[in-house]
Enzyme design. Sequence first.
Site, mmCIF file in Angstrom:
data_model
loop_
_atom_site.group_PDB
_atom_site.id
_atom_site.type_symbol
_atom_site.label_atom_id
_atom_site.label_comp_id
_atom_site.label_asym_id
_atom_site.label_seq_id
_atom_site.Cartn_x
_atom_site.Cartn_y
_atom_site.Cartn_z
ATOM 1 N NE ARG A 31 3.053 -8.785 -4.802
ATOM 2 C CZ ARG A 31 4.058 -7.941 -4.947
ATOM 3 N NH1 ARG A 31 3.935 -6.865 -5.698
ATOM 4 N NH2 ARG A 31 5.197 -8.148 -4.322
ATOM 5 C CG ASP A 59 5.801 -13.460 10.282
ATOM 6 O OD1 ASP A 59 6.788 -13.100 9.618
ATOM 7 O OD2 ASP A 59 4.688 -13.727 9.786
ATOM 8 C CB CYS A 63 -1.207 -23.199 12.293
ATOM 9 S SG CYS A 63 -1.898 -23.866 10.780
ATOM 10 C CG ASP A 107 6.192 -10.575 5.705
ATOM 11 O OD1 ASP A 107 6.396 -9.397 5.362
ATOM 12 O OD2 ASP A 107 5.166 -11.212 5.388
ATOM 13 C CE LYS A 166 4.929 -12.742 1.502
ATOM 14 N NZ LYS A 166 3.978 -11.643 1.233
ATOM 15 N NE ARG A 175 2.985 -4.706 4.127
ATOM 16 C CZ ARG A 175 2.633 -5.585 5.063
ATOM 17 N NH1 ARG A 175 2.984 -6.855 4.941
ATOM 18 N NH2 ARG A 175 1.933 -5.219 6.105
ATOM 19 C CE1 TYR A 176 5.970 -6.402 -1.031
ATOM 20 C CE2 TYR A 176 3.955 -7.569 -0.421
ATOM 21 C CZ TYR A 176 5.318 -7.374 -0.272
ATOM 22 O OH TYR A 176 6.022 -8.119 0.625
ATOM 23 C CB CYS A 236 -1.597 -18.837 13.398
ATOM 24 S SG CYS A 236 -2.543 -17.675 12.382
ATOM 25 N NE ARG A 267 -2.812 -12.416 8.160
ATOM 26 C CZ ARG A 267 -2.744 -13.102 7.016
ATOM 27 N NH1 ARG A 267 -3.492 -14.169 6.828
ATOM 28 N NH2 ARG A 267 -1.937 -12.709 6.061
ATOM 29 C CB CYS A 318 -8.336 -21.903 10.412
ATOM 30 S SG CYS A 318 -7.460 -20.619 9.512
HETATM 31 C C1 LIG Z 1 2.729 -11.770 1.045
HETATM 32 C C2 LIG Z 1 1.903 -10.636 0.721
HETATM 33 C C3 LIG Z 1 1.491 -10.375 -0.597
HETATM 34 C C4 LIG Z 1 1.908 -11.239 -1.748
HETATM 35 O O1 LIG Z 1 3.284 -11.203 -1.929
HETATM 36 P P1 LIG Z 1 3.976 -12.017 -3.096
HETATM 37 O O2 LIG Z 1 5.430 -11.849 -2.845
HETATM 38 O O3 LIG Z 1 3.502 -11.388 -4.373
HETATM 39 O O4 LIG Z 1 3.518 -13.432 -2.998
HETATM 40 C C5 LIG Z 1 0.715 -9.266 -0.820
HETATM 41 N N1 LIG Z 1 0.339 -8.450 0.177
HETATM 42 C C6 LIG Z 1 0.716 -8.658 1.449
HETATM 43 C C7 LIG Z 1 0.296 -7.710 2.501
HETATM 44 C C8 LIG Z 1 1.501 -9.760 1.767
HETATM 45 O O5 LIG Z 1 1.870 -9.984 3.041
#
Ligand SMILES: *Cc1c(COP(=O)(O)O)cnc(C)c1O
Length: 432
Positions: free
Chosen positions: A123, A300, A136, A337, A344, A119-120, A139, A141, A132
């Site tokens: 990362r 969420d 929870c 989120d 986020k 997504r980002y 959850c 998911r 798990c």
């Molecule tokens: C939360 C999340 C991350 C990590 O986000 P950070 O803000 O760097 O902790 C990476 N990918 C996805 C899809 C996420 O939901």
Amino acid sequence: MLSVKQKKIQKEIGTQKGLRWGNWRWHLKHSVTDVDTFELLLGIKLPSHLREQFEKVTARFPMSVTPYYLSLIDTNDLEHDPVFKQCFPVQEELDIVQSEMADPLHEDKDSVVEGLTHRYPDRVLFLVSNSCSMYCRHCTRKRRVGDPNSIPSRSVIEKAIEYIAKTPQIRDVLLSGGDPLMLSTKYLDWILTEIQKIPHVEIIRIGTRMPVVLPYRIDKELVKMLKKHHPLWINTHFNHPRELTASSCTALKMLADAGIPLGNQSVLLAGVNDCPRVMKSLVQKLVANRVRPYYIYQCDLSEGLNHFRTSVGKGIEIMESLIGHTSGLCVPTYVIDAPGGGGKIPVMPTYQISRSTNKVILRNYEGVITSYQEPDSYQAGFCDRNCAKCNLQLPTTGANECRSIGIEKLLADYDETIALVPKNNPRHGRRQ
Ligand SMILES: *Cc1c(COP(=O)(O)O)cnc(C)c1O
């Protein structure tokens, strides 16, 4: 040291050769999934409304509780107990409201290869395990919990690692699930080793709730293995100060002593931690155990969570009660989120009250209103992204350059974008 309640539960379940309370596999083997065992181990009779709805709710969203987490329930005040609320299924989970979605964060939709959400820019979220030790109730998911079809196979894992290897922007790999620590130490060692072979991956993170729900999973063998894979970060998931037991604190200490920086992600949950004092106590205890509060999530829009959701105002009120009132180290970022995969988004109380060309008017946590005089002499350097010629000395060799994204485009000197316009803007549609 086991509590009286824990000894009783252990006796009721029985021990097998070498397998007993302090062993994580014993807890997995004897995780409680039915209401009769739940009552038997706690030595209680549940109110009839809780018993009656059990089968109906678990047909959709199953229950599983480790004997350890079960032992933390305060049976004298069951229905207000934060541990009970996080692990026992209730009728309200089936009240799906219109705004709820199976996959609100578009984790499946945004997945680039099975099990991987990119997504980002730099990362990825890598779902390495679908199981798990404790399910929870809150959850995000929930749609996948207990579904044997979504347990990733070895070849799925290999394909995801291949994607990471051929995508040089990825410098941070976040292992989640399910709980990655449900995998055997040896298998997890293999995954971590394969990811670490990729030169552009700088850090690996593991998201796990084991220190909270099954702290015995953090054993010497695991810690010894994890230590080989630095820089490795772990984020855990405490929601209430009651969860920081002696066993949990021991697990956290073992991880911190292995040089693993620890963070915590809480979810704001109605009736569990939607209180400034509960949250303050939680974050202070975390820091005392070398865990840095990282995020508080607004709950969420996943199906079956309506009864846990608070207003956003409650989260802001909590942030207001933390910032300035306690150590900055104790203060997490409060995030929503974004449904639809927007990621986020931080939400904060407002501290900037006004500004003029050279002054900012601010207020602090005490309500003091103050002014900050900006310098008259500041000359921002014009940036054309020619970093090699810039005097700020950014080492450009190997710099992983990416185009500006979003609001950054509007701010940058080197980008000519003047507005960001939604794709189907009707006004633009009317243009000749
Ligand atoms: C939360 C999340 C991350 C990590 O986000 P950070 O803000 O760097 O902790 C990476 N990918 C996805 C899809 C996420 O939901």
